[in-house]
Scaffold this motif. Structure first.
Motif, mmCIF file in Angstrom:
data_model
loop_
_atom_site.group_PDB
_atom_site.id
_atom_site.type_symbol
_atom_site.label_atom_id
_atom_site.label_comp_id
_atom_site.label_asym_id
_atom_site.label_seq_id
_atom_site.Cartn_x
_atom_site.Cartn_y
_atom_site.Cartn_z
ATOM 1 N N ARG A 75 0.670 -1.174 -0.338
ATOM 2 C CA ARG A 75 0.391 -0.406 -0.015
ATOM 3 C C ARG A 75 0.969 0.943 -0.044
ATOM 4 N N THR A 129 -9.665 -9.283 -3.981
ATOM 5 C CA THR A 129 -9.379 -8.678 -2.784
ATOM 6 C C THR A 129 -10.118 -9.506 -1.772
ATOM 7 N N ILE A 130 -9.600 -10.600 -0.560
ATOM 8 C CA ILE A 130 -11.427 -11.162 -0.506
ATOM 9 C C ILE A 130 -12.145 -10.502 0.326
ATOM 10 N N ASP A 131 -12.656 -9.731 0.081
ATOM 11 C CA ASP A 131 -13.335 -8.763 0.601
ATOM 12 C C ASP A 131 -15.065 -8.916 -0.201
ATOM 13 N N MET A 173 -11.283 -11.046 9.017
ATOM 14 C CA MET A 173 -11.858 -10.195 8.182
ATOM 15 C C MET A 173 -13.070 -9.121 8.017
ATOM 16 N N GLY A 174 -12.554 -7.979 7.367
ATOM 17 C CA GLY A 174 -13.452 -7.895 6.642
ATOM 18 C C GLY A 174 -13.587 -5.990 7.458
ATOM 19 N N ARG A 175 -12.658 -5.234 7.387
ATOM 20 C CA ARG A 175 -12.619 -3.818 7.806
ATOM 21 C C ARG A 175 -13.927 -2.848 7.870
ATOM 22 N N GLU A 223 -14.556 -7.968 11.819
ATOM 23 C CA GLU A 223 -13.321 -7.440 12.048
ATOM 24 C C GLU A 223 -13.995 -5.733 12.330
ATOM 25 N N HIS A 253 -4.670 -13.503 9.134
ATOM 26 C CA HIS A 253 -3.808 -13.143 8.408
ATOM 27 C C HIS A 253 -4.400 -14.763 7.155
ATOM 28 N N ARG A 256 -6.283 -14.469 4.164
ATOM 29 C CA ARG A 256 -5.845 -14.381 2.729
ATOM 30 C C ARG A 256 -4.664 -15.188 2.369
HETATM 31 O O1 F6P Z 1 -7.444 -7.645 2.051
HETATM 32 C C1 F6P Z 1 -8.774 -6.233 2.696
HETATM 33 C C2 F6P Z 1 -8.394 -6.450 3.782
HETATM 34 O O2 F6P Z 1 -8.211 -7.996 4.335
HETATM 35 C C3 F6P Z 1 -9.741 -6.399 5.548
HETATM 36 O O3 F6P Z 1 -10.952 -6.664 4.852
HETATM 37 C C4 F6P Z 1 -8.712 -5.722 6.558
HETATM 38 O O4 F6P Z 1 -9.109 -5.368 7.473
HETATM 39 C C5 F6P Z 1 -7.227 -5.744 5.902
HETATM 40 O O5 F6P Z 1 -7.389 -6.448 4.701
HETATM 41 C C6 F6P Z 1 -6.508 -5.532 6.453
HETATM 42 O O6 F6P Z 1 -4.357 -6.103 6.030
HETATM 43 P P1 F6P Z 1 -3.154 -5.115 6.593
HETATM 44 O O7 F6P Z 1 -2.778 -6.147 7.370
HETATM 45 O O8 F6P Z 1 -3.179 -6.159 5.043
HETATM 46 O O9 F6P Z 1 -3.143 -4.158 5.964
#
Ligand code: F6P
Length: 323
Positions: A75, A129-131, A173-175, A223, A253, A256
């Motif tokens: 990122r 993306t897995i989301d 996961m799922g921000r 999450e 993780h 992922r």
């Molecule tokens: O890939 C998306 C995601 O899994 C979100 O659901 C999660 O909040 C985020 O990535 C966390 O990613 P990282 O730990 O790489 O910042």
């Protein structure tokens, strides 16, 4: 006539199983059009620092079944700045790149939309993306694999929950999105799911935790859920409902990683071919989506402005079955 001779491909944002299959499909389709293909390592970061590598058919051999991404991912804060994007463009010019395929999530497409307007370079996006939270596609690459990983983990936890009469809060996961939680809830027969899209679930949670008929419970917590993560929710309710033997599992993780399912490999392959076809048709600033079992095109404008809703139908199915 199309003047594209050389394209670049990169992966960006959180990795997702199936990204390698998408890279493979992009590379092989480009070669089929007699284009040259470069891979950019580490997403926008590598575009800025000049991490370009030439890819051949052989470079993508033996990767279709592998999780993660051979191009690696990142990122990039710097790409959010004008200076960063200028450096990125200098490298695209240096490597004579005529068009770009980006594989990633909404943040990656937002960057692509801004950049391709600033520097007039065609970009096509593949949702990875897995989301599963991208507007304009029923599925994103990696979601199906993550959902299966979560389902398998919860099935195992359920065995021990039933044996000990315990309540498990399982964080997935799922921000910002509850797709993994909700679909895993339906797939595993969880008693409840807590997701960011729904508020006011406290009363229902109390009912579940005080139901005398059910001594073991699976409660899936996305999450980004409004009441907090699994640890937080368990801390709040664990003491009051001591007899429920509350335990917490944060899957993290591991969701992922892993070998992509057949569906994710298929989806990634179809989207990869379509992305290069679209560039050759002079299309730009679009995402390749998959709706009603058909490959479709959606403008970055739409994907970036709209949020994908969780869907009343799924919520209803879960509501009826989670008893
Ligand atoms: O890939 C998306 C995601 O899994 C979100 O659901 C999660 O909040 C985020 O990535 C966390 O990613 P990282 O730990 O790489 O910042």
């Amino acid at each position: 006539m199309n003047r594209i001779k050389r394209i670049a491909v990169f992966t960006s944002g959180g990795d997702a199983p199936g990204m390698n299959a998408a890279v493979r499909a992009v590379v092989r389709t480009a070669l089929n059009y007699n284009l040259e293909v470069y891979g950019i390592n580490r997403g926008y970061m590598g575009m800025i620092s000049g991490e370009f590598i030439k890819l051949t058919s052989k470079s993508v051999r033996g990767i279709i079944h592998r999780g993660g991404t051979i191009l690696r991912t990142a990122r990039s804060e710097e790409f959010r700045t004008k200076e960063g994007r200028k450096k990125a463009n200098d490298n695209l010019v240096k490597y004579k790149i005529d068009a770009v395929v980006v594989i990633g999530g909404d943040g990656s497409f937002m960057g692509a939309g801004i950049f391709s307007q600033e520097y007039n370079i065609p970009f096509v996006g593949i949702p990875g993306t897995i989301d599963n939270d991208m507007f304009g596609t029923d599925y994103t690459i990696g979601f199906d694999t993550a959902l299966n990983t979560v389902t398998e983990a919860i099935d195992k936890i359920k065995d021990t929950a039933l044996s000990h009469d315990r309540t498990f809060f399982i964080e997935v996961m799922g921000r910002d999105a509850g797709f993994i939680a909700l679909k895993a809830g339906i797939a595993t027969g969880a008693e409840m799911v807590l997701i960011p899209e729904i508020s006011g679930q406290e009363e229902k949670l109390k009912q579940v935790l005080s139901n005398p008929e059910k001594k073991s419970n699976i409660i899936i917590v996305a999450e980004g859920n409004k009441m907090g993560g699994a640890e937080e929710v368990a801390k709040k309710y664990g003491k009051k409902y001591k007899t429920r033997g509350v335990r917490v599992n944060v899957l993290g993780h591991m969701q992922r990683g892993g070998s992509p399912t057949a569906f994710d490999r298929y989806l990634a392959s179809r989207m990869g071919v379509e992305a290069v076809d679209a560039l050759m048709d002079n299309l730009r600033s679009i995402m390749i989506g998959y709706e009603n079992h058909k490959v479709v095109h959606i403008s970055f404008n739409k994907t970036n402005k709209n949020k994908r809703g969780i869907g009343e139908e799924l919520l209803r199915v879960n509501e009826i079955l989670a008893k």
